[in-house]
Design a protein around this motif. Structure first.
Motif, PDB file in Angstrom:
ATOM      1  N   LEU A   1      12.076  -6.027  -8.080  1.00  0.00           N
ATOM      2  CA  LEU A   1      12.191  -5.780  -9.062  1.00  0.00           C
ATOM      3  C   LEU A   1      13.189  -6.303  -9.760  1.00  0.00           C
ATOM      4  CD1 LEU A   1      10.077  -4.236 -10.350  1.00  0.00           C
ATOM      5  CD2 LEU A   1      12.056  -2.447 -10.938  1.00  0.00           C
TER       6      LEU A   1
ATOM      7  N   GLU B   1      11.832  -1.650  -2.629  1.00  0.00           N
ATOM      8  CA  GLU B   1      10.903  -2.497  -3.429  1.00  0.00           C
ATOM      9  C   GLU B   1      11.717  -3.434  -5.078  1.00  0.00           C
ATOM     10  OE1 GLU B   1       6.855  -0.563  -2.304  1.00  0.00           O
ATOM     11  OE2 GLU B   1       8.012   0.638  -3.727  1.00  0.00           O
ATOM     12  N   ALA B   2      12.841  -2.503  -5.094  1.00  0.00           N
ATOM     13  CA  ALA B   2      13.989  -2.133  -6.106  1.00  0.00           C
ATOM     14  C   ALA B   2      14.464  -3.620  -6.185  1.00  0.00           C
ATOM     15  CB  ALA B   2      15.262  -1.325  -5.988  1.00  0.00           C
TER      16      ALA B   2
ATOM     17  N   TYR C   1       2.099   2.435  -8.827  1.00  0.00           N
ATOM     18  CA  TYR C   1       2.289   2.121  -9.808  1.00  0.00           C
ATOM     19  C   TYR C   1       1.500   2.290 -11.125  1.00  0.00           C
ATOM     20  CZ  TYR C   1       5.921   3.617 -12.913  1.00  0.00           C
ATOM     21  OH  TYR C   1       6.622   4.660 -13.641  1.00  0.00           O
TER      22      TYR C   1
ATOM     23  N   THR D   1       9.539   2.679  -8.252  1.00  0.00           N
ATOM     24  CA  THR D   1      10.157   1.845  -6.500  1.00  0.00           C
ATOM     25  C   THR D   1      11.089   2.369  -5.193  1.00  0.00           C
ATOM     26  OG1 THR D   1      12.208   0.565  -6.945  1.00  0.00           O
ATOM     27  CG2 THR D   1      10.210  -0.310  -7.609  1.00  0.00           C
TER      28      THR D   1
ATOM     29  N   GLY E   1      14.264   1.730 -11.775  1.00  0.00           N
ATOM     30  CA  GLY E   1      13.424   1.621 -10.689  1.00  0.00           C
ATOM     31  C   GLY E   1      13.982   2.705  -8.641  1.00  0.00           C
TER      32      GLY E   1
ATOM     33  N   VAL F   1       4.061  -3.005  -5.192  1.00  0.00           N
ATOM     34  CA  VAL F   1       4.550  -1.715  -6.754  1.00  0.00           C
ATOM     35  C   VAL F   1       3.297  -2.257  -7.982  1.00  0.00           C
ATOM     36  CG1 VAL F   1       6.538  -1.093  -7.899  1.00  0.00           C
ATOM     37  CG2 VAL F   1       7.026  -2.262  -6.093  1.00  0.00           C
TER      38      VAL F   1
END
Ligand code: NA
Ligand code: NA
Lengths: 431, 302, 174
Positions: free
Chosen positions: A246, A242-243, C38, A238, A232, C34
């Motif tokens: 995730l 943001e990771a 993405y 990301t 990520g 995201v």
């Protein structure tokens, strides 16, 4: 520095000692300082609000907490443990090794030492103390010691905080923690092997090798988590912040859809619990933001820089001094508070002496995490003793050799910056 | 009589050219004022300088025009793309009756503008090698812009897909491909080493970057003419020097980046300019702009 | 401890639902963010704004309205090991400090929060007096909570045992 500043510091210390929650102590003392100074008392609240509103990177914290809580509620932790047991359980002091290795892997998903100790720790302490194989105090001690590694290997909440106060890239800090985390893991296992020989701790029945593929397969979803995070962040999907989301999404999907071990009701309980933890940690940060204003307006960093400038410090003596001081503070203070208040004071001097900010960050984080397990004030210590129910004194006795080897590890990391910086540099860091 | 204390809060780093300028000002006025400079947004959070001054909790601030525009929408005109052609045009505008008008609006909000502080012209810096001549070429390019809708709109106005991202994470994001590019003045590209992870700099010059050095209006009005004169001339001297140093640095860096193997070139600026001005005039921002101000500013360009 | 009555439990459940819902919202916003950048190659910015507001409200709500004493991080070497009679006086002292300071600063805080209507958030155009109003909630509720603690300690009804017996089981994170 003014007498009003002295009064504010005195109020923080005295009110915290008599049991006022630390966040309130910092916020109230900042207001008190403004009152004494005859300034607008809302400034303390304003600093807290604008600081929290403007610190986007902090948003990783609630999400990392949420991800770790989901891991613990779902059966990911159990499966991971089975895997580690099959891997290193066969050696003397086997469950001790399992404890360390599972922490190493779990730390690749969790940003928090406490999350490691209450999640993985609880399970493995039960395993270790069952049938009296290991004394509860030893199980608690090695759990606390190995949980320290959690936030050194990425992801890491303390590193997010360090990045916030130092303007360092979270991506590079995360990479910088990998090698030191592994080194500390190896050192802990060595110490465990030694202790196991001294105390003649048992060997586990080896898990038959033909079982390995099945156990590994069962653990794959858990083992994939660190991979997902790394892909990520370093695969361009990301940002580090943001990771965290995730990771939480992955843990959620695995435990609800794949394992079906988490019901919707449990999921709600988890969110609720994570929100509580978030508020507790976040409020400490809030208090520190308010108090930082007082520290800045009093020009404390300049005063300390001036004092340090006169002593003709070299880079090494400075790092030695900072380490000693942080270890000392770590016995008494809360780790986040140390990061938020102390780092801004010492970082400018560190940089002026040619210390790399990423290297410094890893040192500070390792140091404050060791502080989590040092008596008298160490949250990890409280957590593990509340699980093992063994006297804190015994736990401390068993913990001392581990702390000694961790401090040796800290020394290695301090004096060999290459160990920290090698991986970030490989990834383009110029420090 | 005690010297008035002037606490200045800015977001620039300690080793920035502007930090030196502030130190020079503090030094030059030291007989009349006790000026304390807090760089790196250590005193008040980024974006809170204006409200802190308004509430009487801060004396001076380096304020982004985007922050002023949040309270005084008309100020969004100076945050729009391709308004000023260069640093001299920026200064000329603030010295003119247009500047007087803008400063009067700020004064009504309790802020006395001492000077616009130039910090470089924003250029597009990209990782992909695709040649960019027109705004259409930036379509589909994910470009990091500072947070907030004024900044994000600036990205749209040059044809890119803007995304907000913390400044400290931009390097890694460029390297991993999480973003395709970013926009900053050349000295920032140098300081943050973006040139190591990008392939080209398109000299779009889409925004003349500046902040406003301001002081509390109430405080300023309470100064004697001598005190005002002392402070203003110290500011003028230091900022003129700082502007020149930025311009020299930018000129130097073009060659540096070329030597580093980056393509550095100028696109069709007229195409960019037309595209951006059209976008702005159609946007909600332009609704708040004083009638005819764009033309008056255009007329001040040399 | 006695079991709280049904309405109290319902209220508590509602109070705790607020930060939980905010955290879930934050989580969703990040996923959207995201996904939009993405996958859709069409980044959005408003998600960040919702997240920072949620973060602010989670902590200040969570440490006032829905806080229990065991949720608060304190330095408990001295406090935790003090005799109940001594701890009672500790509680009297720190609640006086907190109530006094927060109450004294409340007008100033009110002034700041209402002043902030002068600015709006960037994407959603929410006035900052609304965003920051949680600080008023926080301050008022903290004053009431600690006044209650003060009264409990003074009347000898509560020695703060409940705030220490759970040490270590708090799931806060470093
Ligand atoms: Na462990
Ligand atoms: Na970790």
């Amino acid at each position: 520095m003014s007498w009003e500043f002295g009064a504010a510091v005195a109020l923080i210390i005295s009110s915290a000692i008599i049991g006022l929650p630390i966040g309130h102590a910092m916020l109230a003392s900042s207001v008190f300082y403004l009152l004494l100074q005859g300034q607008d008392m809302s400034i303390a609240f304003e600093q807290m609000l604008t600081g929290l509103y403007g610190s986007y990177v902090l948003l990783a914290i609630p999400l990392f907490i949420f991800a770790a809580d989901l891991m613990n509620v779902g059966s990911l932790s159990d499966r991971l443990l089975d895997f580690c047991r099959a891997l290193v359980g066969r050696f003397r002091g086997g469950l001790g090794h399992v404890n360390v290795v599972s922490s190493l892997i779990f730390s690749g998903m969790s940003g928090s030492a406490i999350a490691d100790a209450v999640g993985m720790g609880r399970i493995i302490i039960n395993l270790m103390t069952k049938d009296g194989k290991y004394p509860g105090a030893y199980a608690g001690a090695i759990t606390a010691a190995s949980a320290i590694i959690g936030p050194i290997i990425p992801p890491s909440i303390p590193m997010v905080l360090y990045a916030l106060v130092s303007d360092t890239s979270i991506g590079f800090l995360f990479l910088g923690g990998v090698v030191p985390g592994l080194i500390l893991g190896v050192l802990l296992m060595a110490m465990n092997a030694w202790q196991a020989r001294i105390h003649d701790y048992p060997v586990e029945d080896p898990v038959p090798l033909r079982e390995m593929p099945r156990i590994t397969l069962r653990a794959v979803p858990a083992l994939l988590m660190p991979v997902i995070l790394l892909v990520g962040i370093y695969g361009g999907i990301t940002t580090p912040t943001e990771a965290a989301a995730l990771a939480a999404l992955y843990a959620f999907l695995v435990s609800t859809v794949f394992y079906r071990s988490v019901t919707l009701r449990m999921a709600y309980q988890t969110v609720r619990q994570s929100a509580k933890s978030t508020a507790a940690v976040g409020f400490l940060i809030a208090g520190a933001l308010a108090f930082n204003y007082v520290v800045t307006i009093e020009q404390v960093p300049n005063v300390i820089r001036g004092a340090l400038g006169e002593t003709e410090l070299t880079r090494w003596s400075f790092l030695l001094m900072v380490n000693a001081m942080l270890l000392l503070l770590g016995c008494l203070l809360e780790a986040n508070a140390i990061l938020l208040v102390i780092v801004p004071i010492f970082l400018p001097t560190a940089v002026a002496l040619g210390v790399d900010p990423v290297h410094f960050g890893v040192i500070v984080v390792v140091n404050t995490m060791i502080g989590l397990a040092t008596p008298p004030y160490g949250l990890l210590l409280f957590v593990v003793t509340s699980i093992t129910r063994s006297p804190i004194r015994d736990t401390i006795r068993h913990l001392l050799p581990f702390l000694a080897i961790m401090i040796a590890g800290l020394a290695i990391i301090t004096f060999l910056p290459e160990l920290v910086l090698w991986l970030p540099r490989l990834y383009g860091y110029n420090g | 009589q005690e010297k008035p204390t002037l606490r200045l809060s800015s977001v620039v780093s300690e080793n920035d050219i502007r930090a030196e300028a502030f130190a020079e000002i503090a030094e030059a006025v030291s007989d009349s004022f006790d000026m304390q400079v807090f760089n790196g947004a250590t005193l008040v959070a980024q974006g809170s300088e204006m409200t802190s001054i308004q509430r009487g909790n801060l004396e001076m601030g380096l304020i982004a025009p985007q922050t002023i525009a949040e309270q005084i929408p008309a100020w969004s005109i100076v945050t729009s793309a391709y308004l000023f052609s260069d640093a001299a045009h920026l200064k000329a505008t603030f010295d003119s009756d247009v500047g007087e008008e803008l400063n009067a609006m700020a004064a009504d909000a309790g802020i006395h503008v001492l000077a616009p502080v130039y910090f470089g012209t924003r250029q597009v810096n990209l990782a992909p090698e695709k040649e960019i001549m027109k705004p259409e070429d930036l379509s589909g390019i994910t470009m990091r812009m500072p947070g907030g809708d004024a900044w994000q709109f600036l990205g749209e106005a040059i044809g890119a897909n803007p995304t907000p991202l913390a400044y400290a994470e931009v390097y890694t994001a460029l390297q991993t491909g999480a973003i395709d590019g970013q926009d900053n003045p050349l000295p920032n590209d140098y300081n943050m080493k973006f040139y190591e992870v990008t392939s080209q700099i398109v000299l779009t010059g889409h925004l003349i970057g500046f902040d406003v050095l301001a002081i509390s209006k109430e405080l300023w009005d309470g100064f004697t003419p001598e005190q005002q004169e002392t402070l203003q001339s110290a500011v003028d001297a230091a900022i003129a020097k700082s502007t020149q140093r930025h311009l020299d640095r930018e000129a130097e860096l073009v060659q540096f980046f070329k030597d580093e193997g980056l393509k550095v070139y100028e696109p069709d600026r007229i195409a960019f300019r037309d595209f951006a001005q059209k976008k702005y005039l159609e946007s909600e921002f332009a609704a708040s702009w004083p009638d005819g101000m764009v033309d008056r500013i255009n007329a001040l360009a040399e | 401890m006695t079991t709280p009555s049904r309405p109290i439990r319902t209220l508590r459940g509602l109070a705790e639902a607020v930060p939980a819902i905010l955290l879930a919202t934050m989580f969703l916003c990040f996923i959207i963010q995201v996904f939009m950048r993405y996958v859709m190659n069409s980044p959005v910015g408003w998600t960040v704004e919702i997240c920072v507001i949620a973060w602010l409200w989670i902590l200040l709500w969570g440490q006032s309205v829905s806080a229990e004493e065991s949720d608060e991080i304190r330095f408990d070497i001295v406090y935790g090991s003090a005799r109940p009679a001594v701890r009672r006086w500790f509680r009297v002292a720190f609640s006086v400090v907190l109530v006094g300071i927060y109450a004294w600063s409340l007008p100033a805080l009110w002034d700041f929060v209402t002043f902030m209507k002068i600015q709006k958030t960037s994407y959603l155009d929410i006035r900052f007096n609304w965003v920051y109003s949680i600080a008023l909630v926080f301050s008022v509720v903290s004053i009431l909570r600690y006044a209650w603690i003060f009264w409990g300690a003074l009347s000898g009804r509560d020695t703060g045992q409940s705030s220490i017996e759970d040490i270590g089981r708090k799931d806060f994170s470093e």
